[in-house]
Design a protein around this motif. Structure first.
Motif, PDB file in Angstrom:
ATOM      1  N   PRO A 255       0.827  -1.214   0.000  1.00  0.00           N
ATOM      2  CA  PRO A 255       0.000   0.000   0.000  1.00  0.00           C
ATOM      3  C   PRO A 255       0.860   1.264   0.000  1.00  0.00           C
ATOM      4  N   MET A 256       0.378   2.281  -0.695  1.00  0.00           N
ATOM      5  CA  MET A 256       1.062   3.581  -0.777  1.00  0.00           C
ATOM      6  C   MET A 256       0.195   4.638  -0.089  1.00  0.00           C
ATOM      7  N   TRP A 257       0.784   5.368   0.844  1.00  0.00           N
ATOM      8  CA  TRP A 257       0.053   6.423   1.550  1.00  0.00           C
ATOM      9  C   TRP A 257      -0.226   7.591   0.598  1.00  0.00           C
ATOM     10  N   VAL A 258      -1.396   8.195   0.734  1.00  0.00           N
ATOM     11  CA  VAL A 258      -1.737   9.389  -0.041  1.00  0.00           C
ATOM     12  C   VAL A 258      -2.332  10.445   0.884  1.00  0.00           C
ATOM     13  N   SER A 259      -2.188  11.693   0.452  1.00  0.00           N
ATOM     14  CA  SER A 259      -2.690  12.843   1.207  1.00  0.00           C
ATOM     15  C   SER A 259      -3.420  13.782   0.259  1.00  0.00           C
ATOM     16  N   GLN A 260      -4.085  14.748   0.833  1.00  0.00           N
ATOM     17  CA  GLN A 260      -4.791  15.747   0.031  1.00  0.00           C
ATOM     18  C   GLN A 260      -3.824  16.439  -0.925  1.00  0.00           C
ATOM     19  N   GLY A 261      -4.222  16.551  -2.177  1.00  0.00           N
ATOM     20  CA  GLY A 261      -3.406  17.181  -3.200  1.00  0.00           C
ATOM     21  C   GLY A 261      -2.568  16.220  -4.016  1.00  0.00           C
ATOM     22  N   ASP A 262      -2.489  14.955  -3.603  1.00  0.00           N
ATOM     23  CA  ASP A 262      -1.664  13.996  -4.333  1.00  0.00           C
ATOM     24  C   ASP A 262      -2.300  13.604  -5.665  1.00  0.00           C
ATOM     25  N   GLU A 263      -1.440  13.529  -6.683  1.00  0.00           N
ATOM     26  CA  GLU A 263      -1.832  13.008  -7.993  1.00  0.00           C
ATOM     27  C   GLU A 263      -1.321  11.571  -8.081  1.00  0.00           C
ATOM     28  N   VAL A 264      -2.229  10.645  -8.365  1.00  0.00           N
ATOM     29  CA  VAL A 264      -1.882   9.232  -8.400  1.00  0.00           C
ATOM     30  C   VAL A 264      -2.049   8.709  -9.827  1.00  0.00           C
ATOM     31  N   ARG A 265      -1.066   7.931 -10.256  1.00  0.00           N
ATOM     32  CA  ARG A 265      -1.109   7.329 -11.590  1.00  0.00           C
ATOM     33  C   ARG A 265      -0.601   5.907 -11.502  1.00  0.00           C
ATOM     34  N   CYS A 266      -1.293   4.976 -12.164  1.00  0.00           N
ATOM     35  CA  CYS A 266      -0.810   3.614 -12.238  1.00  0.00           C
ATOM     36  C   CYS A 266      -0.864   3.138 -13.679  1.00  0.00           C
ATOM     37  N   ASP A 267       0.270   2.648 -14.176  1.00  0.00           N
ATOM     38  CA  ASP A 267       0.399   2.155 -15.538  1.00  0.00           C
ATOM     39  C   ASP A 267       0.307   0.631 -15.515  1.00  0.00           C
ATOM     40  N   TYR A 268      -0.720   0.091 -16.186  1.00  0.00           N
ATOM     41  CA  TYR A 268      -0.950  -1.348 -16.253  1.00  0.00           C
ATOM     42  C   TYR A 268      -0.514  -1.923 -17.603  1.00  0.00           C
ATOM     43  N   GLY A 269       0.392  -1.268 -18.306  1.00  0.00           N
ATOM     44  CA  GLY A 269       0.888  -1.778 -19.576  1.00  0.00           C
ATOM     45  C   GLY A 269      -0.229  -1.962 -20.582  1.00  0.00           C
ATOM     46  N   PRO A 270      -0.458  -3.193 -21.068  1.00  0.00           N
ATOM     47  CA  PRO A 270      -1.473  -3.418 -22.093  1.00  0.00           C
ATOM     48  C   PRO A 270      -2.898  -3.160 -21.621  1.00  0.00           C
ATOM     49  N   MET A 271      -3.094  -2.993 -20.307  1.00  0.00           N
ATOM     50  CA  MET A 271      -4.441  -2.719 -19.801  1.00  0.00           C
ATOM     51  C   MET A 271      -4.628  -1.252 -19.433  1.00  0.00           C
ATOM     52  N   GLY A 272      -3.737  -0.396 -19.924  1.00  0.00           N
ATOM     53  CA  GLY A 272      -3.978   1.034 -19.819  1.00  0.00           C
ATOM     54  C   GLY A 272      -3.482   1.667 -18.533  1.00  0.00           C
ATOM     55  N   VAL A 273      -3.986   2.867 -18.268  1.00  0.00           N
ATOM     56  CA  VAL A 273      -3.529   3.706 -17.153  1.00  0.00           C
ATOM     57  C   VAL A 273      -4.736   4.163 -16.345  1.00  0.00           C
ATOM     58  N   ILE A 274      -4.561   4.216 -15.027  1.00  0.00           N
ATOM     59  CA  ILE A 274      -5.533   4.857 -14.146  1.00  0.00           C
ATOM     60  C   ILE A 274      -4.888   6.097 -13.563  1.00  0.00           C
ATOM     61  N   GLU A 275      -5.620   7.215 -13.591  1.00  0.00           N
ATOM     62  CA  GLU A 275      -5.180   8.444 -12.967  1.00  0.00           C
ATOM     63  C   GLU A 275      -6.301   8.986 -12.081  1.00  0.00           C
ATOM     64  N   CYS A 276      -5.945   9.522 -10.934  1.00  0.00           N
ATOM     65  CA  CYS A 276      -6.921  10.169 -10.068  1.00  0.00           C
ATOM     66  C   CYS A 276      -6.196  11.168  -9.180  1.00  0.00           C
ATOM     67  N   ARG A 277      -6.976  12.041  -8.565  1.00  0.00           N
ATOM     68  CA  ARG A 277      -6.407  13.073  -7.703  1.00  0.00           C
ATOM     69  C   ARG A 277      -7.163  13.097  -6.399  1.00  0.00           C
ATOM     70  N   PHE A 278      -6.447  13.269  -5.298  1.00  0.00           N
ATOM     71  CA  PHE A 278      -7.068  13.349  -3.980  1.00  0.00           C
ATOM     72  C   PHE A 278      -7.186  14.817  -3.572  1.00  0.00           C
ATOM     73  N   ILE A 279      -8.404  15.236  -3.311  1.00  0.00           N
ATOM     74  CA  ILE A 279      -8.674  16.652  -3.027  1.00  0.00           C
ATOM     75  C   ILE A 279      -9.151  16.849  -1.595  1.00  0.00           C
TER      76      ILE A 279
END
Length: 261
Positions: free
Chosen positions: A237-261
């Motif tokens: 697990p990776m800790w996140v806080s307000q304002g963090d931009e998160v990105r995960c690259d799954y190669g052939p299954m694309g990318v997820i991006e989200c932001r914590f506000i």
């Protein structure tokens, strides 16, 4: 084992902690006699109260299915919880961080079932045949119980620390891609923090779906068509806080991006 009154009281505490985004003392510190069966009873009472309040159950989560997660938590067996409709986000969404406590991110695959899946002897092949498609997913952990010293009893009682999930846009049938080799490269604010590969989840990410079907059979239940099964993390697990931009690259299954506000 705990009394029905104790189970109900703890479920009330967890519901209030969920409502106020707060943390309660460890259940196992106060009730050292509590068992895994007690923890699922607590989760079940909490779940039924959430459904009665109008929340809609859309699936299940499986946790602690990889060595990375077991080592990170000190817990050595899988667990499960429930997913509600109001906890589903999609890539590109902004997520209010103050909805959760002890907020962390895990890298996973999710599966949507095309037909019911039932134990007691469900195999990986049975699970793959029942799956409509796989989709990349991030799980947002939401722990309402103090972290230090917690056991699997605490985690299961707390709906296995599930808070929300963020789904990607790429859907793949199990016969279209070797799901064992789907990668995950997790970044926070442009810096890579965790990497892994889906085979780290029980040798194949859909193995947990079969495990869950067999586990449900013990309670006279089954997994239903259309349910989303969040299969377990293959990174720590990776800790996140307000304002963090998160990105995960799954190669052939694309990318997820989200932001914590």
């Amino acid at each position: 084992m705990l009394s029905a009154e104790d189970v109900s009281r703890i479920a009330d505490e967890l519901a209030e902690a969920d409502r106020t985004h707060s943390v309660i003392p460890r259940i196992t510190a106060r009730y050292p006699e509590a068992t895994v069966e007690d923890s699922y009873a607590i989760q079940g009472v909490w779940r039924d109260r959430m459904v009665a309040s109008g929340r809609r159950l859309v699936g299940r989560k499986i946790g602690l299915t990889s060595k990375a997660m077991q080592q990170a938590t000190g817990i050595t067996e899988p667990d499960y919880g429930v997913l509600f409709d109001d906890t589903v986000y999609h890539s590109g969404d902004s997520i209010p961080v103050d909805l959760f406590s002890n907020v962390r991110i895990e890298v996973e695959l999710a599966f949507v079932l095309a037909r019911p899946l039932e134990g007691p002897d469900c195999t990986l092949d049975d699970a793959l045949a029942a799956i409509d498609y796989a989709v990349p997913a991030l799980e947002v952990l939401n722990s309402h119980i103090e972290l230090e010293g917690r056991t699997i009893v605490d985690t299961i009682s707390d709906n296995a620390a599930y808070g929300a999930m963020v789904l990607g846009t790429e859907h793949r049938r199990p016969d279209e891609i070797d799901l064992r080799w789907v990668p995950g490269v997790l970044s926070r604010n442009g810096e890579i923090e965790e990497t892994g590969v889906a085979q780290g989840v029980l040798g194949h990410p859909a193995t947990g779906v079969a495990w869950l079907a067999n586990k449900f059979h013990q309670h006279g239940a089954r997994l239903e068509a259309g349910e989303i099964i969040l299969a377990g993390s293959f990174t720590r697990p990776m800790w996140v806080s307000q304002g963090d931009e998160v990105r995960c690259d799954y190669g052939p299954m694309g990318v997820i991006e989200c932001r914590f506000i």
